[in-house]
Design an enzyme around this catalytic site. Structure first.
Site, PDB file in Angstrom:
ATOM      1  N   ARG A 112       0.900  -1.279  -0.008  1.00 13.58           N
ATOM      2  CA  ARG A 112       0.146  -0.016   0.068  1.00 13.58           C
ATOM      3  C   ARG A 112       0.927   1.316  -0.082  1.00 13.58           C
ATOM      4  O   ARG A 112       1.715   1.367   0.807  1.00 13.58           O
ATOM      5  CB  ARG A 112      -0.892  -0.190   1.121  1.00 13.58           C
ATOM      6  CG  ARG A 112      -1.583   1.236   1.333  1.00 13.58           C
ATOM      7  CD  ARG A 112      -2.506   1.181   2.553  1.00 13.58           C
ATOM      8  NE  ARG A 112      -3.458   2.645   2.544  1.00 13.58           N
ATOM      9  CZ  ARG A 112      -3.330   3.550   3.231  1.00 13.58           C
ATOM     10  NH1 ARG A 112      -2.763   3.236   4.748  1.00 13.58           N
ATOM     11  NH2 ARG A 112      -3.888   4.775   3.349  1.00 13.58           N
TER      12      ARG A 112
ATOM     13  N   HIS B  21      -3.452  10.749   0.298  1.00 14.31           N
ATOM     14  CA  HIS B  21      -2.657  10.648   1.815  1.00 14.31           C
ATOM     15  C   HIS B  21      -2.054  12.103   2.056  1.00 14.31           C
ATOM     16  O   HIS B  21      -0.950  12.316   2.246  1.00 14.31           O
ATOM     17  CB  HIS B  21      -1.649   9.678   1.401  1.00 14.31           C
ATOM     18  CG  HIS B  21      -1.337   9.052   2.991  1.00 14.31           C
ATOM     19  ND1 HIS B  21      -1.349   7.745   3.395  1.00 14.31           N
ATOM     20  CD2 HIS B  21      -0.868   9.679   4.240  1.00 14.31           C
ATOM     21  CE1 HIS B  21      -1.235   7.723   4.557  1.00 14.31           C
ATOM     22  NE2 HIS B  21      -0.706   8.751   5.269  1.00 14.31           N
TER      23      HIS B  21
ATOM     24  N   GLU C  88      -7.673   8.538   6.094  1.00 11.53           N
ATOM     25  CA  GLU C  88      -7.737   9.242   7.159  1.00 11.53           C
ATOM     26  C   GLU C  88      -8.423  10.515   7.139  1.00 11.53           C
ATOM     27  O   GLU C  88      -7.516  11.548   7.566  1.00 11.53           O
ATOM     28  CB  GLU C  88      -6.600   9.153   7.934  1.00 11.53           C
ATOM     29  CG  GLU C  88      -5.986   7.802   8.426  1.00 11.53           C
ATOM     30  CD  GLU C  88      -5.004   7.609   9.735  1.00 11.53           C
ATOM     31  OE1 GLU C  88      -4.451   8.982   9.869  1.00 11.53           O
ATOM     32  OE2 GLU C  88      -4.473   6.697  10.192  1.00 11.53           O
TER      33      GLU C  88
ATOM     34  N   ASN D  35      -7.376   1.736   9.773  1.00 13.63           N
ATOM     35  CA  ASN D  35      -6.019   2.206  10.390  1.00 13.63           C
ATOM     36  C   ASN D  35      -6.107   2.325  11.951  1.00 13.63           C
ATOM     37  O   ASN D  35      -6.999   3.059  12.249  1.00 13.63           O
ATOM     38  CB  ASN D  35      -5.617   3.717   9.946  1.00 13.63           C
ATOM     39  CG  ASN D  35      -5.195   3.591   8.377  1.00 13.63           C
ATOM     40  OD1 ASN D  35      -5.411   2.719   7.754  1.00 13.63           O
ATOM     41  ND2 ASN D  35      -4.910   4.816   8.123  1.00 13.63           N
TER      42      ASN D  35
ATOM     43  N   TYR E 257      -4.281   2.410  15.786  1.00 14.19           N
ATOM     44  CA  TYR E 257      -2.962   2.607  16.401  1.00 14.19           C
ATOM     45  C   TYR E 257      -3.326   2.571  17.900  1.00 14.19           C
ATOM     46  O   TYR E 257      -2.560   1.801  18.693  1.00 14.19           O
ATOM     47  CB  TYR E 257      -2.409   4.093  16.362  1.00 14.19           C
ATOM     48  CG  TYR E 257      -1.801   3.919  14.828  1.00 14.19           C
ATOM     49  CD1 TYR E 257      -0.415   3.421  14.668  1.00 14.19           C
ATOM     50  CD2 TYR E 257      -2.517   4.231  13.776  1.00 14.19           C
ATOM     51  CE1 TYR E 257      -0.011   3.559  13.407  1.00 14.19           C
ATOM     52  CE2 TYR E 257      -1.963   4.590  12.477  1.00 14.19           C
ATOM     53  CZ  TYR E 257      -0.713   4.144  12.200  1.00 14.19           C
ATOM     54  OH  TYR E 257      -0.188   3.844  10.960  1.00 14.19           O
TER      55      TYR E 257
ATOM     56  N   GLU F 123      -3.391   0.049   8.229  1.00 13.25           N
ATOM     57  CA  GLU F 123      -2.247   0.576   8.820  1.00 13.25           C
ATOM     58  C   GLU F 123      -2.177   0.037  10.274  1.00 13.25           C
ATOM     59  O   GLU F 123      -3.365   0.114  11.029  1.00 13.25           O
ATOM     60  CB  GLU F 123      -2.199   2.352   9.188  1.00 13.25           C
ATOM     61  CG  GLU F 123      -1.818   2.864   7.649  1.00 13.25           C
ATOM     62  CD  GLU F 123      -1.741   4.374   7.778  1.00 13.25           C
ATOM     63  OE1 GLU F 123      -1.371   4.922   9.106  1.00 13.25           O
ATOM     64  OE2 GLU F 123      -1.852   5.077   6.934  1.00 13.25           O
TER      65      GLU F 123
HETATM   66  C1  FCB Z   1      -1.271   7.623  10.284  1.00 11.98           C
HETATM   67  C2  FCB Z   1      -0.877   8.330   8.961  1.00 11.98           C
HETATM   68  C3  FCB Z   1       0.477   7.744   8.636  1.00 11.98           C
HETATM   69  C4  FCB Z   1       1.444   7.843   9.479  1.00 11.98           C
HETATM   70  C5  FCB Z   1       0.818   7.009  10.793  1.00 11.98           C
HETATM   71  C6  FCB Z   1       2.006   6.897  11.865  1.00 11.98           C
HETATM   72  O1  FCB Z   1      -2.357   8.457  10.999  1.00 11.98           O
HETATM   73  O2  FCB Z   1      -1.992   7.904   7.984  1.00 11.98           O
HETATM   74  O3  FCB Z   1       0.831   8.652   7.320  1.00 11.98           O
HETATM   75  O4  FCB Z   1       1.791   9.018   9.985  1.00 11.98           O
HETATM   76  O5  FCB Z   1      -0.251   7.683  11.232  1.00 11.98           O
END
Ligand code: FCB
Length: 446
Positions: free
Chosen positions: A78, A122, A167, A293, A295, A354
């Protein structure tokens, strides 16, 4: 990991990157200026005055980077296209040299047996469009659809699936509400039309892509929202935050309506941005997949600042990444279950587009392998619970330009020395390579 819970046969293994974070070569082959070129020149905007001017020099070193991906044994790569390489000012005919670069990259990937999964946007909007209002301006959505069509016309015969946006939440909030990212606007809630126009851009571009027989996905940053306590004020604040972070970008796509934003004093037309027919376009059937995505989760308490209906609360008692983000793998499982409960049959198959963490400048990155193992285990549990997850792309292949943090946050499986551009695989690289090989062998044996 995944001894108890394997990922399904046919599961696709990948890595993610983005154009401005790795390419460099900002003045080459007719590339136009983007809002990130401008933002990085603003004194104090980016840590240490860093910029993506050279980044990982991927524009020239992509064959070496594909070789690394081949060594990992990836199914999917990707990456994103820089809009300003394709259309330097965001409108008009394509710049052939810009598309030539992506064609070389795509052909190189296919030759390595890796499926390209491009993202069209992006965060690197053409500066010329920002000068006309950027995502606050409805016409930007139409310009995006035109760009999507140009990219698909050149690459669609080799690229089966496309991600429209990355995002939109983060771009809205960091870029337009708080001014932490480009274009650096501080409009707070007045930024909301930039949410709608991004989603409209998705809808218009999706129609162009589908008309060419291509699959369409969108990648959202999603977070399970946890109230800081059971107190009604904390729960109400958590709901308000959930509406903004998660529902604002998935309800219109999957349900054809905006969530209730009355806690923000905002009506369903998002300050007049939503016109008749827009939501039908945004929710048009046929979304091939939802990119997630993930985290970390978010803990929310009742507001302390009168301007917003929530306050973010710390998550204690868990490890934190170098960035300071809490590490809660279970949050991914929780998030996917919430999506299923919320959207039911309207939820398309999921790809984790992500997931990853930053570590300090070390090759022995056991905290990264721990992070990935924990999250893949949570993902495997979600698939065992019946959730249709098709693939996983870790962020990121290379250490790269981490937006406002410059080069201070390293997310790569591969270490990059930004002086020499030397790439050195970290311990997590070998771990991921071996995991992919083992999972593939297992699913071949099933
Ligand atoms: C996400 C972004 C990516 C990168 C990661 C750590 O929010 O999409 O570009 O910065 O965080």
């Amino acid at each position: 990991m995944t001894d108890r819970h394997d990922l399904p046969a046919g599961f696709s293994w990948g890595v993610s990157t983005a154009a401005y974070q790795i390419e460099g070569a900002v003045d080459e082959d007719g590339r136009g200026r983007s809002i990130w070129d401008t933002f990085c020149e603003r004194p104090g905007a980016v840590k240490n005055g860093d910029s993506g001017r050279t980044a990982c020099d991927h524009y020239h070193r992509w064959p070496e980077d594909i070789a690394l991906m081949r060594e990992l044994g990836l199914d999917t790569y990707r990456f994103s296209l820089a809009w300003t390489r394709v259309q330097p000012t965001g409108r008009g005919p394509a710049n052939p040299a810009g598309l030539d670069f992506y064609e070389r990259l795509v052909d190189g990937l296919l030759e390595a047996g890796i499926t390209p999964l491009p993202t069209l946007f992006h965060w690197d909007l053409p500066q010329a469009l920002e000068d006309e209002g950027g995502w606050l301006h409805r016409d930007t959505a139409h310009r995006f659809a035109e760009y999507a069509a140009l990219a698909a016309d050149r690459l669609g015969d080799r690229v089966p699936a496309w991600i429209t946006l990355n995002e939109p939440f983060v771009h809205l909030v960091y870029g337009y509400a708080l001014g932490i990212h480009a274009p650096g606007r501080t409009l707070m809630l007045d930024a909301l039309p930039a949410a709608h126009h991004q989603l409209l851009a998705h809808g218009l571009a999706a129609a162009e892509l589908r008309a060419r027989g291509l699959d369409v996905l969108i990648a959202n940053n999603l977070t399970p929202v946890r109230p800081a306590s059971d107190a009604p004020e904390d729960r109400a604040a958590a709901e308000a935050y959930d509406a903004l972070h998660n529902r604002l970008f998935t309800d219109p796509l999957l349900l054809g309506r905006y969530p209730d934003l009355s806690a923000y004093g905002v009506g369903p037309d998002l300050h007049g941005a939503v016109l008749d027919g827009d939501l039908d376009l945004i929710s048009a059937p046929g979304l091939s997949g939802l990119g997630v995505n993930y985290y970390n989760p978010t803990r929310i308490a009742a507001p302390t600042d009168p301007g917003l209906p929530f306050a973010e609360a710390p998550i204690d008692g868990v490890p934190h990444t170098h960035f300071g983000w809490p590490v809660v793998p279970e949050g991914l499982h929780e998030l996917l279950l919430t999506l299923r409960d919320r959207y039911g049959a309207a939820l398309p198959p999921i790809t984790v587009t992500e997931n990853g963490c930053s570590t300090d400048d070390t090759l022995d990155d056991t905290s990264r392998t721990d992070y990935l193992a924990g999250h893949l285990d949570a993902l495997a549990r979600a698939t065992a619970d019946g959730i249709d997850v098709r693939g996983y792309c870790t962020w990121s292949l290379l250490d790269n330009f981490e937006w406002a943090e410059g080069y201070s946050q390293r997310f790569g499986l591969v270490h990059v020395d930004f002086t020499t551009q030397r790439r050195t695989p970290k311990a997590s690289f070998a771990w991921y390579r071996d995991l992919i090989a083992a999972q593939r062998a297992k699913s071949a044996g099933r």
